[in-house]
Design an enzyme around this catalytic site. Structure first.
Site, PDB file in Angstrom:
ATOM      1  N   GLU A 574     -49.464 -65.681 -23.228  1.00  0.00           N
ATOM      2  CA  GLU A 574     -48.357 -64.747 -23.475  1.00  0.00           C
ATOM      3  C   GLU A 574     -48.656 -63.978 -24.762  1.00  0.00           C
ATOM      4  OE1 GLU A 574     -43.512 -64.551 -24.197  1.00  0.00           O
ATOM      5  OE2 GLU A 574     -44.503 -66.497 -23.945  1.00  0.00           O
ATOM      6  N   ASN A 629     -43.818 -59.276 -22.708  1.00  0.00           N
ATOM      7  CA  ASN A 629     -42.368 -59.140 -22.635  1.00  0.00           C
ATOM      8  C   ASN A 629     -41.963 -57.672 -22.538  1.00  0.00           C
ATOM      9  OD1 ASN A 629     -41.080 -61.957 -23.211  1.00  0.00           O
ATOM     10  ND2 ASN A 629     -42.772 -61.775 -24.672  1.00  0.00           N
ATOM     11  N   GLU A 661     -42.499 -60.107 -18.369  1.00  0.00           N
ATOM     12  CA  GLU A 661     -41.354 -60.991 -18.518  1.00  0.00           C
ATOM     13  C   GLU A 661     -40.129 -60.190 -18.939  1.00  0.00           C
ATOM     14  OE1 GLU A 661     -42.279 -64.095 -21.221  1.00  0.00           O
ATOM     15  OE2 GLU A 661     -43.984 -64.850 -20.072  1.00  0.00           O
ATOM     16  N   ASP A 691     -37.374 -64.389 -17.900  1.00  0.00           N
ATOM     17  CA  ASP A 691     -37.513 -65.125 -19.153  1.00  0.00           C
ATOM     18  C   ASP A 691     -36.156 -65.645 -19.615  1.00  0.00           C
ATOM     19  OD1 ASP A 691     -38.749 -66.176 -21.332  1.00  0.00           O
ATOM     20  OD2 ASP A 691     -38.974 -64.279 -22.409  1.00  0.00           O
ATOM     21  N   GLU A 748     -40.683 -73.422 -21.527  1.00  0.00           N
ATOM     22  CA  GLU A 748     -41.110 -72.932 -22.839  1.00  0.00           C
ATOM     23  C   GLU A 748     -40.746 -73.934 -23.936  1.00  0.00           C
ATOM     24  OE1 GLU A 748     -41.013 -68.280 -23.269  1.00  0.00           O
ATOM     25  OE2 GLU A 748     -39.022 -68.979 -22.688  1.00  0.00           O
TER      26      GLU A 748
END
Length: 805
Positions: A574, A629, A661, A691, A748
């Site tokens: 990520e 993201n 995300e 997310d 996460e």
């Protein structure tokens, strides 16, 4: 002598004498009309008209004398010598040409007297040289006194004719001059004939080869008629040519936008239709009218000038209408071939009403907002400065209110720009209606307005009352094409002189108060307070520095590994952005990502992170996935799919390796547009993950409406496994939901071995956190991104840190 004259008359045929006088009058009329053409010309053209004038005048006088001689009957045989007749004609033409030339040189009295003298001598020379051709049966004796008297009378008649003719421009004066000249010729002829005495003498023989009376009459008629008709023809042709040219010029002049007027000697000689419209009179009424300040006045009070300098003035219509602003150009008209253009001035007068109206519109647009009609920023500053001077002198109070429409951008994007314009126009109308003079409203730009309140009431009470009224006025929905458009606003207030004594200080402090109103939840007003100054300035400085950091690429991307829970194999990373500030050091995302979202910098920032992450991932030896993201603002960009596609093409990264995300809350800003963008991204082959599942709306309908590729359980639940029973139950529920919907679930914030074992036991598909690996720069990921043996299992980190995105 009187008896001689009576006897002389008795010896003439009065009918022929009448014809002679008529010929003289016609010839004189034609000559003086030609004389006017000569006086209006210069150079070779003048010489041609002079020659034609002399031919016509001379032949007319010669014909008059010849016909009068034919009317004379002494009772004896008579004859006429052709040579003498032709010599007399030539003498008349030459001397009359000299006389007309002398009289037209400067056209003053001295020249007219000189011309009259030469013309009178020319007529006398023609008369007496012609008498030399007269042959009869007798001796001719002359009386010198009468000869002298005849010459004097001829000179007086010629001079008087030239004085009467003057410039010979009017038909009446030409006719009077011709009549006077004819009278002078007749008197000269009659007196000259009286001076002649014929004593019969049979010994004198009249030769047979001499011209008889009939032949002489025919010759005189032919020669004189041809010359006079030629003169008339030339004059008519020239007049017609001039009239045709004048008509063409008049047509062109009437087609001109500018008014054109010809002035000579201070009076109007001609004008086109446009000038007549400006003057309010027709050309017939304007002709000969004095051209003075009553008709046209100049701003510089210098009157009419003949230079080409542009000047402005005002036309005053004769009929009493409103004066017209005009622009005037003057020219002296002289074609070089005519002397009657001396002193002729042509003015081109342009109506400035349309230009002034356009200038007023330009001035209005320069000072007012083109959409709402409110004063713009420049005018606001000048009017506010004047208002400060006013309240300083009068003791009144002043408040400055910054108005910002809430969520205007979202409404503009949702309903279109026309709807957004309608909202701005309606907001401006409501603001104007809420602030009576001397208070006023202005538009700064975008959805920002300013209201300046000038009142004799106490502050801040008056400002608070007005701010409340403005909030109420801007809460009502606006209607556009049958649709209700929601409206609301936030207000910031600064007071004079407490919050500033200058325009800049009041605007800046009201803007800070507005910022505080937005932070307080919008839809409210706030007064400026000194303690907010430093905080807001720091945030604004940070915002400005962030903008420059994006341009200078002072940001870096760190990558946190993602692994399969079952065997710990790394399958992707990520991308997490960091800001390396030159003074403050490394700034965490929690300090600048919210600021970027507030200021709109999240759009260029998000695109830069996506482009950098795809570029670096494309260079890895192993085809690992990369997760990036998307902010709510990015998700609602109309061109999001196009931008992602361009990045994939430019970087060469396969779409199947990219995972975007989003948070569920981002969908609800514009649900339909967000779903459309997600479908376009899926069509490119990009994977979509939800997310922070469990922290937002967590609506099951969202999972039903769009086929997400992953669900990410928020770390706030994962880190409380075994410490909070509710968090443990929520994690189990989400994992069960994912298995039921066949959607992989990513946990996460996995930081301990116990959390990792629990997630494996619950069949969690993927994990991410410090137990797997910390975020690190791209150049430190070689152990995972290169074609090397992988570690069987990652070790947990010795200390806990919250993951920031």
């Amino acid at each position: 002598m009187l008896q001689d004259i009576v006897g002389l008359v008795g010896e003439h045929d009065y009918r022929v004498v009448f014809i002679a006088l008529a010929v003289c009058l016609c010839g004189s009329m034609t000559a003086f009309r030609l004389y006017s053409r000569m006086n209006g010309a210069k150079g070779l053209v003048r010489g041609a008209w002079l020659l034609l004038t002399a031919l016509v005048a001379g032949s007319g006088v010669w014909a008059t004398h010849s016909l009068a001689m034919l009317a004379f009957s002494p009772g004896l045989k008579v004859g006429y010598s052709p040579t003498g007749l032709m010599q007399s004609l030539m003498a008349a033409v030459v001397l009359l040409a000299a006389g007309f030339f002398a009289s037209g040189a400067n056209r003053d009295r001295a020249n007219q007297f000189a011309g009259g003298l030469l013309i009178g001598l020319g007529v006398a020379a023609m008369h007496y040289s012609s008498m030399s051709s007269f042959v009869t049966q007798g001796r001719v004796e002359w009386e010198a006194a009468l000869i002298g008297a005849s010459v004097v009378l001829g000179v007086l008649g010629s001079t008087a004719a030239l004085v009467i003719a003057g410039r010979a421009t009017s038909f009446l004066r030409q006719s009077l001059a011709a009549l006077m000249f004819t009278t002078g010729v007749a008197v000269l002829h009659l007196t000259g004939m009286t001076a002649m005495t014929i004593i019969p003498d049979a010994s004198v023989v009249v030769p047979d080869q001499l011209l008889s009376g009939g032949m002489m009459a025919l010759g005189v008629a032919v020669i004189t008629g041809m010359i006079i008709l030629g003169g008339l023809g030339a004059m008519l042709i020239e007049s017609q040519t001039s009239r045709s040219a004048l008509e063409r010029i008049r047509i062109l002049a009437n087609a001109a936008y500018e008014g054109i007027v010809v002035i000579q000697g201070g009076v109007i000689k001609d004008a086109n239709a446009a000038f007549c419209d400006l003057a309010g009179l027709g050309l017939r009424d304007l002709y000969g009218r004095p051209f003075d300040d009553a008709l046209l006045s100049f701003d510089d009070d210098l009157g009419v000038r003949t230079d080409a300098e542009r000047r402005e003035g005002r036309m005053h219509p004769v009929n009493g209408g409103q004066s017209v602003p005009v622009e005037v150009f003057a020219r002296v008209m002289d074609d070089g071939a005519r002397s009657d253009t001396r002193g002729l001035t042509v003015l081109a007068i342009r109506d400035l009403r349309e230009r002034r109206s356009a200038e007023e519109k330009i001035r209005y647009l320069a000072e007012h907002d083109g959409l709402t009609g409110l004063p713009n920023r420049n005018v606001l500053k000048s009017r506010l400065a004047s208002a400060l001077d006013r309240v300083e002198a009068s003791g009144e109070t002043l408040a400055l209110i910054c108005v910002d429409l809430d969520h205007f951008k979202e409404a503009n994007d949702l309903h279109g720009h026309l709807a957004g314009d309608a909202v701005l126009i309606e907001a401006a109308r409501r603001l104007q209606s809420s602030v009576p003079a001397p208070s006023f409203a202005a538009r700064l730009g975008g959805d920002e307005f300013v209201v300046v309140q000038i009142t004799d009431q106490d502050q801040p009470t008056a400002a608070a009352e007005l701010a409340g009224q403005l909030l109420d006025a801007l809460k009502e929905t606006a209607i556009f094409e049958g649709q209700d458009l929601a409206m609301s606003a936030s207000l910031g207030v600064s007071l004079y002189p407490d919050d500033g004594r200058t325009v800049e200080a009041l605007l800046a402090n009201a803007d800070m108060a507005l910022y505080r109103a937005k932070e307080s939840g919008r839809g409210v007003y706030r007064f400026f307070k000194r303690e907010m100054d430093q905080t807001i300035r720091e945030r604004r400085n940070l915002s400005r520095e962030l903008r420059q950091a994006i341009l200078d690429e002072d940001l870096v991307v760190h990558y946190q590994p993602q692994a399969r829970a079952a065997d710990g194999e790394i399958f992707g990373f990520e991308a997490l952005v960091r800001w390396r500030h030159p003074v403050r050091g490394m700034i965490p995302p929690l300090d600048f990502i919210p600021l970027a979202e507030e200021t709109g910098l999240i759009l260029p920032l998000g695109e830069w992170v996506l482009r950098r992450a795809c570029t670096e991932a494309a260079g890895w030896e192993r085809p690992l996935c990369i997760a990036v993201n998307l902010s709510p603002l990015q998700l609602n960009q109309p061109n999001l799919a196009t931008m992602v596609h361009e990045v994939l093409i430019e970087t060469g990264l396969s779409a199947t390796r990219l995972e975007l995300e989003i948070t569920e809350s981002a969908l609800f800003k514009d649900y339909q547009r967000a779903l459309d963008n997600l479908r376009r991204l899926k069509a490119l082959g990009v994977r979509i993950a939800m997310d922070d599942f469990g922290t937002g709306f967590s609506s099951l309908s969202t999972l039903q409406s769009f086929p997400f590729d992953k669900i990410k359980v928020d770390k706030s639940f994962v880190e409380n496994i075994h410490r909070d029973e509710r968090a443990t139950v929520i994690v189990k529920a989400v994992l069960g939901l994912g298995r039921s919907l066949d959607i992989p679930v990513v946990a996460e914030g996995v930081e301990t071995a116990e959390q990792l074992e629990f997630l494996r036991s619950e069949d969690c598909a993927e994990v991410q956190g410090y137990a797997i690996g910390r975020p690190a720069p791209a150049d430190t990921l070689g152990v995972w991104t290169n074609e090397l043996p992988l570690p069987a299992k990652a070790s947990p980190a010795p200390r806990k840190r919250r993951k920031v995105a």
